[in-house]
Design an enzyme around this catalytic site. Structure first.
Site, PDB file in Angstrom:
ATOM      1  N   HIS A  78      23.668 -15.390 -27.357  1.00 32.57           N
ATOM      2  CA  HIS A  78      23.273 -14.845 -26.043  1.00 32.57           C
ATOM      3  C   HIS A  78      23.307 -13.315 -26.036  1.00 32.57           C
ATOM      4  CE1 HIS A  78      23.377 -18.773 -23.865  1.00 32.57           C
ATOM      5  NE2 HIS A  78      24.235 -19.071 -24.807  1.00 32.57           N
ATOM      6  N   ASN A 151      23.495 -22.962 -18.695  1.00 31.07           N
ATOM      7  CA  ASN A 151      22.193 -22.762 -19.349  1.00 31.07           C
ATOM      8  C   ASN A 151      21.079 -23.228 -18.428  1.00 31.07           C
ATOM      9  OD1 ASN A 151      23.097 -21.674 -21.764  1.00 31.07           O
ATOM     10  ND2 ASN A 151      23.082 -23.614 -22.857  1.00 31.07           N
TER      11      ASN A 151
HETATM   12 FE1  HDE Z   1      28.483 -20.339 -25.146  1.00 34.26          FE
HETATM   13  N1  HDE Z   1      29.302 -18.704 -26.010  1.00 34.26           N
HETATM   14  N2  HDE Z   1      29.468 -21.525 -26.450  1.00 34.26           N
HETATM   15  N3  HDE Z   1      27.573 -22.034 -24.395  1.00 34.26           N
HETATM   16  N4  HDE Z   1      27.476 -19.229 -23.847  1.00 34.26           N
HETATM   17  C1  HDE Z   1      29.076 -17.436 -25.619  1.00 34.26           C
HETATM   18  O1  HDE Z   1      30.747 -15.813 -25.295  1.00 34.26           O
HETATM   19  C2  HDE Z   1      30.477 -21.118 -27.249  1.00 34.26           C
HETATM   20  C3  HDE Z   1      27.795 -23.306 -24.782  1.00 34.26           C
HETATM   21  C4  HDE Z   1      26.714 -19.662 -22.812  1.00 34.26           C
HETATM   22  O2  HDE Z   1      25.904 -13.839 -20.450  1.00 34.26           O
HETATM   23  C5  HDE Z   1      29.983 -16.450 -26.305  1.00 34.26           C
HETATM   24  O3  HDE Z   1      30.905 -13.845 -24.235  1.00 34.26           O
HETATM   25  C6  HDE Z   1      31.049 -22.239 -27.928  1.00 34.26           C
HETATM   26  C7  HDE Z   1      27.256 -24.242 -23.826  1.00 34.26           C
HETATM   27  C8  HDE Z   1      26.172 -18.530 -22.097  1.00 34.26           C
HETATM   28  O4  HDE Z   1      27.706 -13.125 -21.448  1.00 34.26           O
HETATM   29  C9  HDE Z   1      30.884 -17.339 -27.163  1.00 34.26           C
HETATM   30  C10 HDE Z   1      30.336 -23.331 -27.521  1.00 34.26           C
HETATM   31  C11 HDE Z   1      26.706 -23.451 -22.846  1.00 34.26           C
HETATM   32  C12 HDE Z   1      26.666 -17.419 -22.750  1.00 34.26           C
HETATM   33  C13 HDE Z   1      30.335 -18.723 -26.864  1.00 34.26           C
HETATM   34  C14 HDE Z   1      29.357 -22.873 -26.599  1.00 34.26           C
HETATM   35  C15 HDE Z   1      26.915 -22.087 -23.223  1.00 34.26           C
HETATM   36  C16 HDE Z   1      27.485 -17.883 -23.831  1.00 34.26           C
HETATM   37  C17 HDE Z   1      29.291 -15.306 -26.998  1.00 34.26           C
HETATM   38  C18 HDE Z   1      30.502 -24.774 -27.946  1.00 34.26           C
HETATM   39  C19 HDE Z   1      25.974 -23.920 -21.579  1.00 34.26           C
HETATM   40  C20 HDE Z   1      26.384 -15.973 -22.421  1.00 34.26           C
HETATM   41  C21 HDE Z   1      29.556 -14.091 -26.146  1.00 34.26           C
HETATM   42  C22 HDE Z   1      31.799 -25.292 -27.757  1.00 34.26           C
HETATM   43  C23 HDE Z   1      26.778 -24.706 -20.704  1.00 34.26           C
HETATM   44  C24 HDE Z   1      27.346 -15.424 -21.432  1.00 34.26           C
HETATM   45  C25 HDE Z   1      30.447 -14.527 -25.118  1.00 34.26           C
HETATM   46  C26 HDE Z   1      26.961 -14.007 -21.085  1.00 34.26           C
HETATM   47  C27 HDE Z   1      28.187 -17.044 -24.694  1.00 34.26           C
HETATM   48  C28 HDE Z   1      30.885 -19.808 -27.410  1.00 34.26           C
HETATM   49  C29 HDE Z   1      28.414 -23.735 -26.009  1.00 34.26           C
HETATM   50  C30 HDE Z   1      26.419 -21.005 -22.411  1.00 34.26           C
HETATM   51  C31 HDE Z   1      30.976 -17.019 -28.625  1.00 34.26           C
HETATM   52  C32 HDE Z   1      32.214 -22.186 -28.915  1.00 34.26           C
HETATM   53  C33 HDE Z   1      27.340 -25.763 -23.882  1.00 34.26           C
HETATM   54  C34 HDE Z   1      25.261 -18.569 -20.885  1.00 34.26           C
HETATM   55  O5  HDE Z   1      32.219 -17.263 -26.734  1.00 34.26           O
END
Ligand code: HDE
Length: 697
Positions: A78, A151
């Site tokens: 993201h 999302n």
């Molecule tokens: Fe994320 N995800 N994600 N994700 N995600 C990040 O956090 C992660 C997942 C989502 O505008 C990171 O600050 C793991 C689902 C958005 O700043 C990180 C897993 C969904 C954003 C991270 C998921 C998301 C992130 C990278 C699986 C939808 C942007 C930077 C367990 C429900 C937020 C940060 C923004 C961002 C990890 C799965 C949505 C690395 C480990 C499912 C919208 O922490």
């Protein structure tokens, strides 16, 4: 050199001819970070006019040192995103569902900050990548910050957090060559996916039109996981969060997406910026899908499995408030880049479930902020700080900005009163829902997660014929970029488990006839799930053309009455017109008035507009016959199924664009106010889907 005081923008020249702009009046004096006034910001300190630079040039060193450290690590996923401020307005008190403070009073507004993003691409990648979009909402409630980090698709690729690094490694650029950028159309992604049957439902979404939205304003948002809402007396209701766009959903077609990326890689961020700056505040309604333990136990799928959704037809959505974005950021870095969304930011009245993906996220988001923002004090950055009172004994660390006063930094303590600092509040404080948990400690996946295809099929059969075709085309496109035949074959072998016609279409598109057999599935895919209309974009068309934009191609001699009628009709609808002319200097209309242009032909290709109007004079049309960009403007609009308003004088140009013999009811001749109204009525349908058969091979 003694610069004279002059107009602030007028330059004084130094000995080398360099520009010096001097402070005075309202213009402040430039200083170093330490506040020392700067006399000359154009020249470093040297020994002699052409001599070496001296080490004691603190001014140069400070400036370069700071510049060297301007970047922080971009988000690992993201990375490309855009955000805005706004508020959430609650419709009615919901004490029977949750004690969360923001839902207790009708009409109460809670400040919000929302960041939209793509997932795979780097920070500088183009907006129209075929990708999932992030929809992250930070609500600054009176009981702390609540982040709904969602999302624009309601399901996810994987069921367990432990697979996330693999998923992202596979999706991003391949590690040896560092390409492709912001694209899943490569071997590593499809290799991994072909070995991950649980991803098939999400793959249907990711290959659908949802992955190429027209703009953030026309997307739905989803919290994805099942969460809990908890009342003051600890009654829990399961909930899935939905955001419903007020202007309806809209996507672009793939060929358009590819071209938008070239014409305006910032298409989505520009759209959000322009909408807010022009007072057309984007709006979504928050919807709750509420269900109890009984429903969860009886539902065909596990509500803890993030690769599954609950159809709206099974559990209707209760709309509880609206989210309005009404203010752009003042500084992109300070706000958008430094915003730290964390799934673990919840408030009393909200709680997690055991969804193993969510549990992993709760670790990951907090952890990643420390790396990205450089220490544990990222909550001191204004965008991340709560807007309600907060008091704790956490202290020190890099960049500590908010530091406690006084002697006491521990509790319990016996100092008492204000001096003793904050105390617990069993009454208003956060209580986890006291869920009963028991079981063996195992590294295993529940069999209730093993149906990988049934909902993929349900999504597919819920789409219109056009939308189904787009999914097949997307798969063919992506897999055609995969070099290893075995990966293509393995991926396609999942498709018969979803829909045989889809499989055949992709097989044919890849030239794999006779080579693909259905892969064995863990459980037999169900055929009995009913289509869900809510899953289709096309079946839920917007009722308005508001928020959309028409590109009007004009030349000297444009019929000013017609142009004004078009402008008026669109403005009344809440839509807008952009003028595209041979030069950005504009044109002279039929009545001698000057029409200012927004774009030069070529700078404003039709992919940037929701519909087009070709309003050239006859001489103007003829003058453009050799202009490839003018031809593409019309030909692309036609191929992208757009509504086209045209005037008879433009016929030679329409002919050159190759559409004269194909003019259909999506191409409307504009002769006056009445036909403009017809054109606008057509535009509300956004695309002339019927044309698709005629323009797609
Ligand atoms: Fe994320 N995800 N994600 N994700 N995600 C990040 O956090 C992660 C997942 C989502 O505008 C990171 O600050 C793991 C689902 C958005 O700043 C990180 C897993 C969904 C954003 C991270 C998921 C998301 C992130 C990278 C699986 C939808 C942007 C930077 C367990 C429900 C937020 C940060 C923004 C961002 C990890 C799965 C949505 C690395 C480990 C499912 C919208 O922490």
């Amino acid at each position: 050199m003694k610069p004279k005081k002059r107009d602030e923008n007028e330059a004084a020249r130094g000995k080398g001819g360099e520009t010096h702009q001097i402070a005075g009046g309202d213009v402040p004096v430039l200083t170093t970070q330490q506040g020392t006034p700067v006399a000359d910001d154009q020249n470093s300190l040297k020994v002699g006019l052409r001599g070496p630079t001296t080490l004691d040039d603190f001014q140069l060193r400070e400036k370069i040192f700071h510049f060297d450290h301007e970047r922080i690590p971009e988000r690992v996923v993201h990375a490309r995103g855009y955000a805005a401020h706004g508020y959430f307005e609650n419709y009615e008190p919901l004490p029977d569902i949750t004690s969360a403070d923001l839902f207790q009073r009708a009409g109460e507004k809670t400040p919000a900050f929302v960041r939209f993003s793509t997932v795979a691409g780097n920070k500088g990648s183009a907006d129209l990548a075929r990708d999932v979009r992030g929809f992250a909402v930070k609500l600054y409630t009176q009981q702390g910050n609540w982040d709904i980090v969602g999302n624009n698709m309601p399901v996810f690729f994987i069921q367990d957090a432990i697979k996330f690094p693999d998923l992202i490694h596979a999706a991003k650029a391949e590690p040896d060559r560092d390409f492709p950028q912001a694209q899943t159309a490569h071997d590593n992604f499809w290799d991994f996916i072909s070995l991950l049957p649980e991803s098939m439902h999400m793959i249907m979404w990711a290959m659908s039109d949802r992955a190429i939205p027209r703009s953030f304003r026309f997307m739905e948002g989803f919290g994805v996981h099942t969460y809990r809402l908890v009342t003051a007396d600890r009654k829990s209701t399961f909930v899935k969060f939905h955001w419903k766009p007020k202007l309806g959903m809209q996507s672009v077609v793939w060929n358009e997406a590819v071209k938008i990326n070239g014409a305006d890689p910032d298409f989505h961020r520009r759209d959000l910026w322009n909408a807010i700056q022009s007072g057309n505040f984007p709006e979504w309604e928050l919807g709750l899908q509420l269900f109890d333990d009984k429903f969860a136990d009886e539902f065909e799928f596990d509500v803890l499995d993030a690769t599954k959704l609950i159809p709206e037809e099974d559990v209707p959505i209760k709309r509880v408030g609206r989210l309005v974005l009404d203010r752009c950021v003042d500084n992109f870095f300070a706000e958008t880049e430094q915003a730290a969304f964390c799934t673990n930011n919840i408030i009393p009245g909200v709680d997690f479930t055991n969804d193993p993906l969510l549990q992993g996220r709760n670790f990951s988001y907090l952890d990643t902020q420390v790396k990205r923002l450089g220490g544990p004090n990222f909550t001191h950055i204004p965008i991340n700080a709560p807007k309600c009172p907060f008091h704790h004994f956490q202290q020190d660390g890099h960049m500590a900005m908010i530091n406690p006063k006084g002697r006491v930094n521990y509790e319990p303590n016996s100092w008492g009163g204000v001096e003793g600092g904050p105390r617990e509040s069993p009454e208003t404080g956060f209580h986890s829902f006291p869920a009963e948990e028991k079981g063996r400690k195992v590294r295993e996946r529940s069999a209730s997660f093993s149906d990988h295809y049934s909902q993929a099929r349900q999504f597919y059969i819920s789409q219109t014929k056009s939308e189904q075709r787009h999914i097949a085309d997307a798969l063919v496109f992506e897999l055609s970029k995969v070099q290893k035949l075995a990966i293509r074959e393995r991926l396609v072998s999942h498709l018969p488990n979803i829909d045989v016609k889809l499989a055949n279409r992709v097989v044919k598109g890849l030239g794999l006839q006779g080579k693909v057999h259905a892969i064995a599935s863990a459980v037999v895919p169900r055929q009995d799930l009913k289509p869900s209309k809510a899953l289709s974009i096309a079946l839920n068309p917007p009722k308005t053309f508001a928020g959309r934009k028409v590109g009007a191609l004009v030349t000297d001699g444009v019929d000013s009455a017609l142009l004004n009628a078009l402008k008026l009709a669109l403005e009344t609808e809440g839509a807008s017109v952009e003028i595209i002319a041979p030069t950005v200097g504009g044109v002279e209309a039929s009545d001698g008035t000057r029409v200012v242009a927004d774009q030069k032909i070529g700078g404003g290709p039709s992919v940037l507009y929701d519909a087009v109007a070709v309003l050239t004079s006859e001489a103007g049309a003829r003058s453009l016959l050799k202009n490839g960009a003018a031809r593409d403007f019309i030909a692309d609009a036609f191929c992208h199924l757009k509504f086209i308003g045209w005037v008879n004088a433009a016929m030679p140009l329409l002919e050159k664009a190759g559409i004269v013999h194909d003019l259909d009811e999506g191409c409307i001749e504009l002769t006056g106010a009445k036909s403009v109204a017809q054109f606008l009525a057509a535009c509300r349908r956004i695309r002339h889907w019927k044309r698709e058969e005629a323009v797609i091979s």
